[in-house]
Write a protein that holds these residues in place. Structure first.
Motif: not given
Length: 478
Positions: A212-240
């Motif tokens: 369950l720990l591994c599953a939750s970790l995978i789920d959390t990382i991938f659920n937030n992966l878009q945010g990590l990418v958006m914060g790096r790739v797009y403009s400062d306002d997009v993630l906000g």
């Protein structure tokens, strides 16, 4: 038992509603005082602290609930294990902060990151307290604690924002919330850790919890992966803007998810050897929670532009499209949550982990394809992927509980249809008036009236169950 699940879920939702309402009001006030750029900074840091909290909170807490004969020794053992884990995680986060700040070209992140990471310590303790609450079904104690913590931390953050402290208002809101919640829970529940740690019992729970720990970790990382990418790739306002747009539907679904997990897992685990009863409880939870969530998502998507303008102001207009897309993404989360809790309850943590791997592979494909087409296209593809994941999560229960995805869709189809009709009525009513507050009020009123009338006309099963539950609750209080 079905009535126990339905009633528990219903009252748990009401209990959570108080603290969630406070947090919502606080977030609206802060959004008016702060800018999308400040929210982008805190959103990036929150992703990392959320992942850190998974490492110290998940797995063993769920194992405590699933363990039929869990006693004080089990809870105390997990308590001390979580504290040790939180220390290791904090040291790692402390050392990692300069590299993260450099990656996002935000040097001010170092100090913010190190302060925010402190929440892993109270978070580790709260996870054990929450497991105890769920095991004993003491949801009123949890409600009192979360409500007080939300009010206190919200007041601190608003005061700091009004004093011009910017992103630090958001930082201390999180830190104060976790610390106060932990302290109040120690007062409101009748459990305190004892100085004992049984490694043999931890080993037994580890056999269930690590998956369950591994599953939750995978789920959390991938659920937030878009945010990590958006914060790096797009403009400062997009993630906000994405963060604020997601806030509204996520608030509802997070509330529901916490309620379903708190109620369903312990009750299903108690009856895990009686698969027919587990199936019946699963069906009831899916139909009831879908009846509640679907109209909220449809209605919120219909009033998105008015909602953002009235609550957050014109500077957040970029959030509208993200709000609508995330409403579509979260609409069928009751199917996700209920099916996965059923798997946990019957001890199928290995299957739980396999499902997470499959779903995250799909999410990775979506990310790779969507990133080149802009933030809106990326989130639209995410919504499509989340819909497909309902079929993936439900697939094992066709064999385990003889409850297929097609049966589940048949059970919620009435709620789907009347929610869509209600959403169209809400959108149409918004064309009558142009003034924001009046328009929003009328749309909300129309949505409530139309949904109730359609529920009565179709004799929706969940509507009748809610009416009966409220009538009995009122009768017992008298």
């Amino acid at each position: 038992m079905n009535k126990k699940v339905a009633s528990g879920l219903f009252w748990k939702l009401l209990e959570n509603g108080g603290s969630q309402a406070v947090q919502f009001v606080v977030s609206v006030i802060l959004a008016r005082l702060l800018s999308p750029r400040e929210y982008t900074v805190i959103a990036i840091i929150m992703i990392f602290t959320t992942i850190a909290n998974v490492l110290v909170q998940n797995g063993f807490a769920t194992a405590l609930i699933q363990r039929k004969d869990a006693d004080g020794v089990d809870f105390s053992s997990v308590f001390f294990l979580n504290l040790c884990s939180s220390l290791v995680v904090y040291i790692f986060m402390f050392l990692l902060s300069p590299a993260i700040a450099q990656f996002y070209h935000q040097p001010q992140m170092v100090k913010i990151f190190r302060v925010m990471s402190v929440i892993v310590f109270p978070g580790a303790i709260i996870s054990v307290q929450n497991a105890y609450v769920a095991k004993k079904m003491e949801f009123r104690s949890l409600f009192i604690s979360t409500l007080f913590a939300a009010i206190f931390s919200g007041g601190v953050s608003i005061f700091m924002a009004m004093k011009g402290m910017g992103v630090w208002a958001l930082v201390w809101q999180q830190v104060v919330y976790y610390v106060v919640l932990m302290m109040v829970l120690f007062v409101t529940i009748d459990w305190l850790p004892s100085f004992v740690c049984d490694f043999e019992r931890l080993g037994e729970m580890f056999q269930f919890g690590w998956k369950l720990l591994c599953a939750s970790l995978i789920d959390t990382i991938f659920n937030n992966l878009q945010g990590l990418v958006m914060g790096r790739v797009y403009s400062d306002d997009v993630l906000g803007n994405y963060n604020r747009g997601e806030q509204f539907p996520k608030l509802i679904v997070t509330n529901l998810g916490a309620a379903m997990q708190s109620v369903l897992l312990p009750v299903m685990a108690e009856k895990q050897d009686e698969r027919l009863q587990v199936k019946s409880m699963l069906r009831k939870s899916i139909t009831l929670s879908s009846y509640i969530v679907l109209p909220m998502m449809a209605g919120m998507a219909a009033v998105a532009d008015t909602l953002i303008a009235v609550l957050l102001g014109p500077k957040w207009s970029g959030s509208v499209i993200f709000l609508q897309l995330m409403c579509a993404s979260y609409a069928f989360w009751p199917i996700h949550i209920a099916n996965l809790q059923a798997l946990n309850a019957v001890g199928k943590s290995d299957m739980f982990l396999k499902l997470e791997i499959i779903k995250k592979a799909l999410s990775l494909v979506v990310l790779v394809i969507g990133i080149s087409y802009g933030a809106v296209a990326l989130i639209a593809l995410k919504a499509v992927a989340d819909f497909l994941c309902t079929f993936i999560n439900a697939w094992p229960n066709k064999k385990i509980l003889h409850y297929s995805i097609w049966e589940q869709w048949r059970d919620i189809m009435s709620s789907v249809v009347i929610s869509l009709l209600m959403g169209m009525a809400v959108y149409a009513s918004g064309k009558i008036f142009s003034f924001g507050v009046i328009r929003l009020g009328i749309q909300i009123f129309v949505g409530i009236v139309v949904y109730i009338l359609l529920s009565m006309w179709t004799k929706n099963e969940s509507f009748l169950l809610l009416v009966e539950t409220m009538r009995k609750g009122k009768g017992s209080s008298e």
